[in-house]
Enzyme design. Structure first.
Site, mmCIF file in Angstrom:
data_model
loop_
_atom_site.group_PDB
_atom_site.id
_atom_site.type_symbol
_atom_site.label_atom_id
_atom_site.label_comp_id
_atom_site.label_asym_id
_atom_site.label_seq_id
_atom_site.Cartn_x
_atom_site.Cartn_y
_atom_site.Cartn_z
ATOM 1 N N CYS A 80 -28.700 15.500 68.763
ATOM 2 C CA CYS A 80 -29.632 16.307 69.534
ATOM 3 C C CYS A 80 -29.337 16.125 71.024
ATOM 4 O O CYS A 80 -29.598 15.058 71.583
ATOM 5 C CB CYS A 80 -31.056 15.873 69.221
ATOM 6 S SG CYS A 80 -32.162 16.873 70.193
ATOM 7 N N GLY A 81 -28.792 17.161 71.624
ATOM 8 C CA GLY A 81 -28.391 17.079 73.026
ATOM 9 C C GLY A 81 -29.564 17.039 73.986
ATOM 10 O O GLY A 81 -29.535 16.302 74.982
ATOM 11 N N HIS A 82 -30.611 17.823 73.698
ATOM 12 C CA HIS A 82 -31.738 17.793 74.644
ATOM 13 C C HIS A 82 -32.366 16.399 74.641
ATOM 14 O O HIS A 82 -32.816 15.901 75.672
ATOM 15 C CB HIS A 82 -32.768 18.899 74.318
ATOM 16 C CG HIS A 82 -33.888 18.493 73.418
ATOM 17 N ND1 HIS A 82 -33.821 18.557 72.034
ATOM 18 C CD2 HIS A 82 -35.124 17.979 73.703
ATOM 19 C CE1 HIS A 82 -34.967 18.127 71.520
ATOM 20 N NE2 HIS A 82 -35.769 17.780 72.506
ATOM 21 N N ASP A 242 -35.769 26.116 69.182
ATOM 22 C CA ASP A 242 -35.449 25.286 70.343
ATOM 23 C C ASP A 242 -35.806 26.035 71.619
ATOM 24 O O ASP A 242 -35.393 27.178 71.810
ATOM 25 C CB ASP A 242 -33.953 24.932 70.329
ATOM 26 C CG ASP A 242 -33.629 23.758 71.249
ATOM 27 O OD1 ASP A 242 -34.451 23.441 72.132
ATOM 28 O OD2 ASP A 242 -32.551 23.163 71.070
ATOM 29 N N GLY A 247 -28.367 21.306 73.214
ATOM 30 C CA GLY A 247 -27.188 20.513 73.603
ATOM 31 C C GLY A 247 -26.113 20.442 72.530
ATOM 32 O O GLY A 247 -24.919 20.621 72.814
ATOM 33 N N SER A 248 -26.520 20.189 71.290
ATOM 34 C CA SER A 248 -25.514 20.114 70.213
ATOM 35 C C SER A 248 -24.982 21.516 69.897
ATOM 36 O O SER A 248 -23.829 21.680 69.477
ATOM 37 C CB SER A 248 -26.112 19.471 68.961
ATOM 38 O OG SER A 248 -27.311 20.123 68.593
#
Ligand SMILES: O=C(O)[C@H]1NCC[C@@H]1O
Length: 327
Positions: A80-82, A242, A247-248
């Site tokens: 999870c990028g965020h 989202d 991010g991902s």
């Protein structure tokens, strides 16, 4: 915290020990033995349909500053990028790393998909923007045709950025990622996810636990390099939306664009959330491999902000103490 509008409830205390000899097996343990806690913290009345969480756990990697499990409305993500952007700041502010350095402090975050290196702007005691280098990302398959209920045959690309996503141009459904009603975008993306899950077998060279479709990302199709932002909207887990550019998802999309020759190494693109307009940047910084796949290391950057501190309780006589979700 929130990153580009996407919430991140960081759980710092109150959980029992999460067993497992590695972060990926801790994810499995949490799913099998501690899922009641995810439902309490993500679902109503303490959370909501689109709540997102991060549980800080120990990592078995000596170079990791922290390990993390990600959770959402349906289960546990592998990347999870965020959350990494928020956790980078959080780790520096809450002293999970030893010596903060200016102009950037490195925070190694062990996610279920592997080690992700975050770099947090740090100056005069204050944290700022965060960039991260993700695990090797790769285009899994392009121009895959699937039969989508209600929409006929749809062509999708499938790419991995710590989690697998299907990518489709929103126009295929007569939709616009910035203008259309969220409900319509969710319905189309969810139908695609369902079709890909049942018709395409995914594979990841590192572990079978990584080989599942996390969601579908609808795009504005502007994949060719341009200094202008390109918009997308990510619908993941159980039709969860989202608020950030994902991010991902940006990682997977950059890998796909690089694979198709639409973006070169170190060309920075701006990715905009169709939901809120918030932006991340993304670029491929290095070519590498992941098993038999030609892969790239992608750098994603964005900003996260604090929203508050909560303490939750469950009363024994509360019939709804365990959480519920309206679908
Ligand atoms: O930024 C991301 O990668 C994520 N945000 C919610 C869904 C994905 O895990």
């Amino acid at each position: 915290m929130h990153t580009g509008g996407e919430p991140l409830r960081i759980i710092v205390a109150g959980y029992p020990e999460v067993m497992g000899d590695c972060v990926l097996s801790k994810r499995r343990y949490a799913r099998e033995h501690l899922d009641h806690l995810r439902r309490v913290l993500m679902h109503e009345p303490r959370g909501h349909y689109d709540m997102y969480g991060a549980l800080i756990v120990d990592s078995e990697m000596p170079e990791a500053d922290l390990g993390v499990l990600f959770m959402h409305n349906e289960g546990y993500s592998t990347m999870c990028g965020h959350a990494v952007i928020a956790l980078g700041r959080f780790a520096v502010d809450y002293k999970l790393v030893k010596e903060p350095r200016s102009p950037e402090t490195q925070v190694n975050i062990h996610c279920p998909c592997g080690l992700v290196k975050a770099f947090v702007e740090y100056s005069a005691g204050k944290t700022g923007a965060v960039r991260f280098l993700s695990v090797p990302a790769f285009a899994f398959a392009t121009d895959v045709t699937v039969a989508v209920e209600g929409f006929g045959v749809v062509t999708v690309d499938i790419s991995y950025g710590g989690a697998f996503y299907a990518f489709v141009d929103a126009q295929r459904f007569g939709l616009d990622v910035k203008q259309s009603k969220t409900r319509d975008l969710v319905d189309a993306a969810t139908a695609v996810t369902k079709a890909v899950k049942s018709q395409v077998k995914l594979h990841h060279p590192v572990s079978d636990d990584l080989a599942f479709l996390y969601g579908t990302i609808l795009t504005d199709r502007r994949d060719e390099f341009s200094p202008e932002p390109t918009a997308n909207i990510c619908v993941f887990a159980e039709a969860q939306v989202d608020r950030s550019p994902t991010g991902s998802g940006v990682t997977a999309r950059v890998a796909l664009q690089h694979h198709k020759g639409l973006i070169q190494l170190n060309q920075t693109r701006t990715f905009q959330s169709g939901a809120t307009g918030s932006q991340f940047t993304g670029k491929a910084v290095e070519e590498t491999r992941c098993g038999d796949f030609r892969a790239v290391v992608v750098e994603v950057a964005g900003r996260a902000f604090y929203t508050g501190v909560s303490r939750f309780v469950q009363e024994t006589e509360d019939q709804l103490a365990h959480g519920f979700l309206l679908k």
